[in-house]
Design an enzyme around this catalytic site. Structure first.
Site: not given
Ligand code: UD1
Length: 420
Positions: A23, A116, A121, A305, A397
């Protein structure tokens, strides 16, 4: 398709070395898009998500060369602005191309990642931030189409500290006109690693690792070398592998400070942890695991995670544990698989109530996502008899040679081809 076959019940012993953080490597590789000049990135884990990121960058015009854990990137000739659905659907982190492409080329077209297995997400916070920096964004035909002749610095307050959202906005702000201040951002160590790399490239960033980050835009970035930080999720998984099998395992090459909350919970369960110079930890257990309450939270809280792996431990701990998942609403897909192995788990909304049993029973189970797969492998290591984990491509992955590393610790685990 590959499967992992495990004969459980062997306490693990020995030393295991942690690889580079997936990550952290993903946004760092994506950051190559921000300008020309050779970037040399070391300690890149050889896992499928990084292969996918390499393919995406090559498609966009980056020269990508890989030699083992070293990736060399040269992005002088990036012209394409499109991250297509075929790649994005296999890896949501492809969204990390959006900020760099938009700020460098003035336009980006990135397929909408969609839902997913672990939840819906959305990426609305990425888009909201970029819009506040002056981008015009339309979502049409499944694509995010963003345009801005030059992004402008802005004050952006995030509703939730999204990890990749924070990374996208930092990268976009690096080449924006003026100063961007990002508030209530994610504080994950991977963000600090990305900022360290960007700073080496000439970006002006203050506050990485806190909840406010300020970026003063510069005209261009140059090449730089960087070594990716150790993978805290992989390290945590090995700590739990030592703990669940009642073994004696030393996990080397990790930053123990990154694992504080998780260490506290593991110790509460009766596991002995001895830190070794901040670069490793020795895990020993001689008494039964004890029940514990855990809630996943943004860093520095307990990482989502590591939730599935922790639930495997709870399944064999004495007493009743409670796991509360606050980050992803659908992240309990490993529960029905753990039921197949004899675990007693009741899910009620974001809570899973886990009544520990003395022993799990090996069974055929199916991986549903990356971290759930690791949880099932841990359960298999502790179970009586044979466990076969199928759909191992999820595991591939994000974990590098997991079965080989476990074998070196004495686990009876093999990768086998599914016979249909
Ligand atoms: C990243 C990590 C993933 C980890 C996650 C949380 C990477 C590549 N992946 O995923 O392994 O599980 O952080 O620690 O670094 N959300 C919204 N709106 C947005 C974006 C996010 O509502 O625009 C919500 C998501 O639905 C979720 C939460 O915020 O409920 C956390 O998501 P986010 O921190 O964005 O996870 P990722 O960046 O996708």
């Amino acid at each position: 398709m590959d499967q992992i076959r495990i004969i459980g019940g062997t306490p693990l012993h020995g030393v295991v070395e942690v690889g580079g953080a997936k990550n952290a490597a993903l946004p760092i590789l994506a950051a190559s898009l921000l300008g020309g000049g050779e970037c040399i990135i070391d300690h890149v884990p050889q896992v499928q998500d990084l292969v996918t990121m390499g393919k995406l960058l090559a498609l966009l015009g980056v020269e990508v060369q890989t030699e083992g854990g070293r990736v060399m990137l040269e992005a002088s000739n990036v012209q394409s602005i499109e991250a297509p659905y075929d790649l994005v659907k296999t890896m949501r982190a492809s969204i990390l191309a959006l900020g760099p492409l938009l700020t460098r080329l003035g336009e980006a077209k990135v397929s909408l990642p969609g839902g997913c297995a672990i939840g819906t997400r959305p990426v609305t916070l990425h888009l909201k931030g970029l819009t506040m920096m002056g981008a015009e964004i339309h979502v049409e035909h499944g694509y995010i189409h963003a345009k801005a002749s030059r992004l402008k610095g802005a004050r952006i307050d995030l509703d939730f500290p999204t990890v990749t959202g924070t990374e996208n906005l930092i990268m976009a702000a690096c080449l924006a006109d003026g100063t961007t201040s990002l508030h209530h951002v994610a504080r994950e160590p991977e963000i600090m690693d990305l900022c360290a790399f960007l700073t080496k490239r000439g970006a002006k960033i203050v506050g990485a690792g806190t909840d406010t980050i300020t970026i003063e835009g510069v005209r261009e970035l140059h090449g730089a070398s960087h070594r990716v930080m150790p993978d805290r999720v992989e390290a945590g998984t090995f700590v739990m592998a030592g703990a669940i099998t009642g073994g004696d395992v030393t996990v080397k090459g990790c930053v123990t400070d990154h694992l504080g909350t998780m260490f506290t919970k593991i110790q509460e369960m009766g596991v002995e942890l001895t830190e070794e110079d901040g670069e490793g930890v020795r895990v020993r257990r001689s008494t039964p695991l004890k029940a514990v309450e855990v809630k996943t939270l943004p860093y520095p809280g307990f990482p989502t995670d590591l939730q599935a792996q922790m639930m495997a431990l709870m399944a064999v701990a004495e007493g009743t544990s409670v796991m509360t998942e606050t980050i992803f609403e659908g992240r309990f897909l490993h529960v029905p698989e753990l039921h197949r192995m004899g675990a007693l788990i009741d899910v009620d909304g974001p809570h899973a109530v886990v009544k520990g049993v003395p022993r799990l029973a090996g069974a055929p189970v199916m991986a549903s996502d990356l971290r759930a797969s690791a949880g099932l492998v841990l359960a298999g290591l502790a179970a009586e008899g044979e466990t076969i984990v199928s759909r191992v491509y999820h595991l591939d992955r994000g974990y590098e040679r997991l079965e080989e590393k476990l074998q070196a610790l004495g686990a009876q685990v093999q990768r086998v081809r599914e016979v249909i």
